[in-house]
Design a protein around this motif. Sequence first.
Motif, mmCIF file in Angstrom:
data_model
loop_
_atom_site.group_PDB
_atom_site.id
_atom_site.type_symbol
_atom_site.label_atom_id
_atom_site.label_comp_id
_atom_site.label_asym_id
_atom_site.label_seq_id
_atom_site.Cartn_x
_atom_site.Cartn_y
_atom_site.Cartn_z
ATOM 1 N N ASP A 235 0.853 -1.186 -0.025
ATOM 2 C CA ASP A 235 0.028 -0.109 -0.013
ATOM 3 C C ASP A 235 0.877 1.087 0.072
ATOM 4 O OD1 ASP A 235 -2.181 -1.448 0.085
ATOM 5 O OD2 ASP A 235 -2.479 -1.286 2.002
ATOM 6 N N HIS A 236 2.064 1.159 0.144
ATOM 7 C CA HIS A 236 2.972 2.362 0.287
ATOM 8 C C HIS A 236 4.267 2.000 -0.524
ATOM 9 C CE1 HIS A 236 0.507 2.698 3.907
ATOM 10 N NE2 HIS A 236 0.762 3.760 3.847
ATOM 11 N N PRO A 237 4.198 1.764 -1.835
ATOM 12 C CA PRO A 237 5.231 1.762 -2.674
ATOM 13 C C PRO A 237 6.107 2.843 -2.678
ATOM 14 C CG PRO A 237 3.303 2.119 -4.091
ATOM 15 C CD PRO A 237 3.003 1.979 -2.669
ATOM 16 N N ASP A 238 7.352 2.605 -2.795
ATOM 17 C CA ASP A 238 8.305 3.735 -2.979
ATOM 18 C C ASP A 238 8.412 4.447 -1.739
ATOM 19 O OD1 ASP A 238 8.468 2.907 -5.805
ATOM 20 O OD2 ASP A 238 6.753 4.319 -6.131
ATOM 21 N N SER A 239 8.379 3.748 -0.563
ATOM 22 C CA SER A 239 8.311 4.466 0.652
ATOM 23 C C SER A 239 9.608 4.220 1.458
ATOM 24 C CB SER A 239 7.296 4.132 1.626
ATOM 25 O OG SER A 239 7.261 2.774 1.816
ATOM 26 N N LEU A 240 10.422 3.464 0.820
ATOM 27 C CA LEU A 240 11.809 3.285 1.594
ATOM 28 C C LEU A 240 12.917 4.223 1.028
ATOM 29 C CD1 LEU A 240 11.988 -0.797 1.679
ATOM 30 C CD2 LEU A 240 11.180 1.225 3.397
#
Lengths: 255, 255
Positions: A235-240
């Motif tokens: 649900d939170h892609p590209d959050s790293l």
Amino acid sequence: MRFSLPGTGDVRQVPVFGCECKVCCQARVNVRRRRRPCCALLETPQGDLLIDAGLTDLAERFEQKGLNAILLTHYHVDHVQGLFHLRWGMGEKIPVYGPSDVQGYADLLKHPGILKFMPAAEPFQRFELSGIGVTPIPLQHSKPTYGYLLEYNNSLIAYLTDTVGLPEQTQIFLKQLLKERRIDLLVMDCSYPPQNTTPRNHNDLNMALEIHHSLRPCRTVLTHISHEMDLWLSDHPDSLPDHVQVARDDDDFLF
Amino acid sequence: MRFSLPGTGDVRQVPVFGCECKVCCQARVNVRRRRRPCCALLETPQGDLLIDAGLTDLAERFEQKGLNAILLTHYHVDHVQGLFHLRWGMGEKIPVYGPSDVQGYADLLKHPGILKFMPAAEPFQRFELSGIGVTPIPLQHSKPTYGYLLEYNNSLIAYLTDTVGLPEQTQIFLKQLLKERRIDLLVMDCSYPPQNTTPRNHNDLNMALEIHHSLRPCRTVLTHISHEMDLWLSDHPDSLPDHVQVARDDDDFLF
Ligand SMILES: [Mn+2]
Ligand SMILES: [Mn+2]
Ligand SMILES: [Mn+2]
Ligand SMILES: [Mn+2]
Ligand SMILES: [Zn+2]
Ligand SMILES: [Zn+2]
């Protein structure tokens, strides 16, 4: 040297039995989405070294090639249950290193079979196994638990799970170490997505990133992943941030 | 009703890790020669009933179809280790029946998760599960252990492992029962080939055949087979009397 992660799941693994969340449903269909019990394998010309023994097919995996030694982080069942399947084997004893824990798990210490439980490794004292420099560093968990610094040639890996944050002594030790050299690969407990309160026994993403920012390794790989963490990530892609990735079973790294 | 034997091995299973005997070498090449941890499965229109939980893939096996209940013979690791992989699942509780054993195994009783350990079943007291009449009968082993009489329609199965011989009370109970009816299928511990002295904890073939001759079932199937037993059998073909056979993993019987 090949460093790989045959298992990257938390105590429940993925899929969780009976769970109908998106992540668990996907994992039932796509084996590459599954997560076995958390562990790591170091393969060097001098032999194989396994960190944690939660996989239940250790006999099949190491029948042909053998296993030089096992390093245990701690005696929770998801990290030792594979030993039940190895201990009544035949042939050379397999040395098992780990933290001091007189209880161990179930009857493993009482009935070791071909396992040779070695005297507890001393914290912060480096020793050699299969050509790898191994330094146990204490972690913060519900049982006595070691992370391991692993040196091979000029490479340095830090394997830090299961833990919630890092004990002060370990922070001091690592900060001293970082004056001299950088960690090439940090493998770290990130069982949970970001929580509002300090999590128990395991890092959430907030704490894992805090450790990442404090140790500044070349690369951080998050492991001991729960289905909740996988769900949050989907649900939170590209959050790293840069240089941080989530492990998958069988990821490998060459050094 | 389908009665099957998903596992027929002893505590070491077959192949034994590191063993180079003929039997273990064959089992590595031919999966049909392998022996998983000893257990049985009863599938009826009312649901599935598992006897013993040593298989480590219970989550995968029963994800879709569910599992009505588990009967445990005793709390040795080769009969319960699969519960470590089920307990942190989700959904309906799975009732687990077994003998009185306050210790259980490891932390299973303390941390049951979705398992519901029921009050100890009473010896010789029949109860119903998934349309099957279940009567626990005490066996002779190194832990409190039950065998089970299983009645479905007009068929009677006796599942008797792990045991060395039969306790006197159990012999008396069975002899009384046999005045009224015959056992259709006797599944029995035969861990070892014939020994010169009385074996410990498990039947050898001599004791297994003694029980067979005393109970006179329509058919006897030997289980909890060690690699030594398999080796002896391969060197002594045709050595079993009529109506006695050695189990293989996944053997099944329709009633
Ligand atoms: Mn763990
Ligand atoms: Mn743990
Ligand atoms: Mn057994
Ligand atoms: Mn037993
Ligand atoms: Zn899930
Ligand atoms: Zn063998």
